[in-house]
Design an enzyme around this catalytic site. Sequence first.
Site, mmCIF file in Angstrom:
data_model
loop_
_atom_site.group_PDB
_atom_site.id
_atom_site.type_symbol
_atom_site.label_atom_id
_atom_site.label_comp_id
_atom_site.label_asym_id
_atom_site.label_seq_id
_atom_site.Cartn_x
_atom_site.Cartn_y
_atom_site.Cartn_z
ATOM 1 N N ARG A 149 0.860 -1.174 0.000
ATOM 2 C CA ARG A 149 0.000 0.000 0.000
ATOM 3 C C ARG A 149 0.899 1.227 0.000
ATOM 4 O O ARG A 149 2.114 1.143 0.142
ATOM 5 C CB ARG A 149 -1.015 0.020 1.145
ATOM 6 C CG ARG A 149 -0.743 -0.761 2.356
ATOM 7 C CD ARG A 149 0.212 -0.158 3.357
ATOM 8 N NE ARG A 149 0.126 1.289 3.485
ATOM 9 C CZ ARG A 149 1.173 2.075 3.620
ATOM 10 N NH1 ARG A 149 2.398 1.567 3.622
ATOM 11 N NH2 ARG A 149 1.038 3.357 3.741
ATOM 12 N N GLY A 150 0.284 2.379 -0.222
ATOM 13 C CA GLY A 150 1.049 3.599 -0.464
ATOM 14 C C GLY A 150 1.110 3.821 -1.964
ATOM 15 O O GLY A 150 1.523 2.935 -2.724
ATOM 16 N N ALA A 151 0.676 5.005 -2.408
ATOM 17 C CA ALA A 151 0.501 5.248 -3.839
ATOM 18 C C ALA A 151 1.744 4.930 -4.679
ATOM 19 O O ALA A 151 1.653 4.195 -5.673
ATOM 20 C CB ALA A 151 0.044 6.689 -4.070
ATOM 21 N N GLN A 192 -2.002 1.823 10.173
ATOM 22 C CA GLN A 192 -0.745 1.909 9.415
ATOM 23 C C GLN A 192 0.305 2.758 10.123
ATOM 24 O O GLN A 192 1.502 2.548 9.935
ATOM 25 C CB GLN A 192 -1.002 2.487 8.020
ATOM 26 C CG GLN A 192 -1.856 1.617 7.129
ATOM 27 C CD GLN A 192 -3.291 2.106 7.072
ATOM 28 O OE1 GLN A 192 -3.843 2.551 8.079
ATOM 29 N NE2 GLN A 192 -3.904 2.044 5.904
ATOM 30 N N ASP A 252 -2.230 10.447 -1.887
ATOM 31 C CA ASP A 252 -2.542 9.410 -2.868
ATOM 32 C C ASP A 252 -2.953 10.003 -4.214
ATOM 33 O O ASP A 252 -2.794 9.348 -5.234
ATOM 34 C CB ASP A 252 -3.650 8.508 -2.331
ATOM 35 C CG ASP A 252 -3.129 7.581 -1.248
ATOM 36 O OD1 ASP A 252 -2.814 6.423 -1.559
ATOM 37 O OD2 ASP A 252 -3.011 8.027 -0.084
ATOM 38 N N LYS A 304 -4.908 9.334 3.446
ATOM 39 C CA LYS A 304 -5.580 8.414 4.359
ATOM 40 C C LYS A 304 -6.619 9.142 5.213
ATOM 41 O O LYS A 304 -6.420 10.268 5.645
ATOM 42 C CB LYS A 304 -4.549 7.735 5.258
ATOM 43 C CG LYS A 304 -5.097 6.669 6.177
ATOM 44 C CD LYS A 304 -5.880 5.590 5.437
ATOM 45 C CE LYS A 304 -5.067 4.937 4.355
ATOM 46 N NZ LYS A 304 -5.859 3.938 3.582
#
Length: 340
Positions: free
Chosen positions: A55-57, A183, A224, A235
């Site tokens: 995860r994480g753009a 997260q 993102d 987020k």
Amino acid sequence: MKVVIDGEVRTLKAVWYEDDEVKLIDQRKLPEKIEIFEAKNSDDIAYAIKNMVVRGAPAIGVTAAYGLAMAKKKGENMDEAVRKIGSTRPTAYDLFKAIRYMQINDFDMNSARRYAMEISGRSRKIGEIGNQLIGQNARILTHCNAGALAVVDWGTALAPIRMAHGDGKNIFVFVDETRPRLQGAKLTAWELAQEGIDHAIIADNAAGFYMRRKEVDLVIVGADRIASNGDFANKIGTYEKAVLAKTNGIPFYVAAPGSTFDFSIKSGDEIPIEERDENEVLEINGTRIGPVESHSRNPAFDVTPNEYVTGFITEYGIFKPSELGKLKELMEKDLFMNIK
């Protein structure tokens, strides 16, 4: 990123390609253990993105790039591979930037490797530029995880923090836990612990308490997707932090590479917001915390209006929301970023 395994310091990337497979640190297993997820085809890549193995753009974009190159090498139907991977998570713009980049470059593996190297190098540059904003004894608040796990290496919001620590600055980081998937508590705190950076995990709703007590000097978050006017998605809970920061006179910065800027949309109203499974809110580690009769709403992101942003930390420099036209011009001259 620096990782301590059985007392031995090692260097790992969040995503890489090896032995005809895409290897990913399985972020669902952290911080309890480091486990490598091995994606062998486009179905595995789509699963890894959709189910938060990665995860994480920026890291999602790199995973997509490697996954499409792998799919071509293995003779998959590329239209179907693009469809599967492109339908996983709608908010992160890097995903679609990476897919377009790979389409233009005929899904070539060397192009995927270059994409990963570019994103990593640009994140390091973000760290160098953002480090200038961090003074000695700075106390920094961050939200979610925008570290090496969310990029490939270095990170976005954590890159300046890493650089400041490496320069010997005495810094302290407030780490929002980031419900519902935690997260911050699980991933950001883990990255900071690996680096030996002083920090404390705080409940999401405690940030205002520390801001009002003048214990926070600046906020740095990732993103993102960023619209032309500087509205940005990050987020869920980021919007609240931005409003609190402005109310308390605290600078609020967004760290992101050019690949996260979507100049095809005018404002945050056009950013699609992913809503995830309600059980992410109703359960913690598989244990139900709400009444069985209750349901939840679970937006993964919120949109912060540009008026709350002090500046965007990019590989090209720091830009106010009103200066994003200059950033667009620089990106249009950058052959890597000028993907149409």
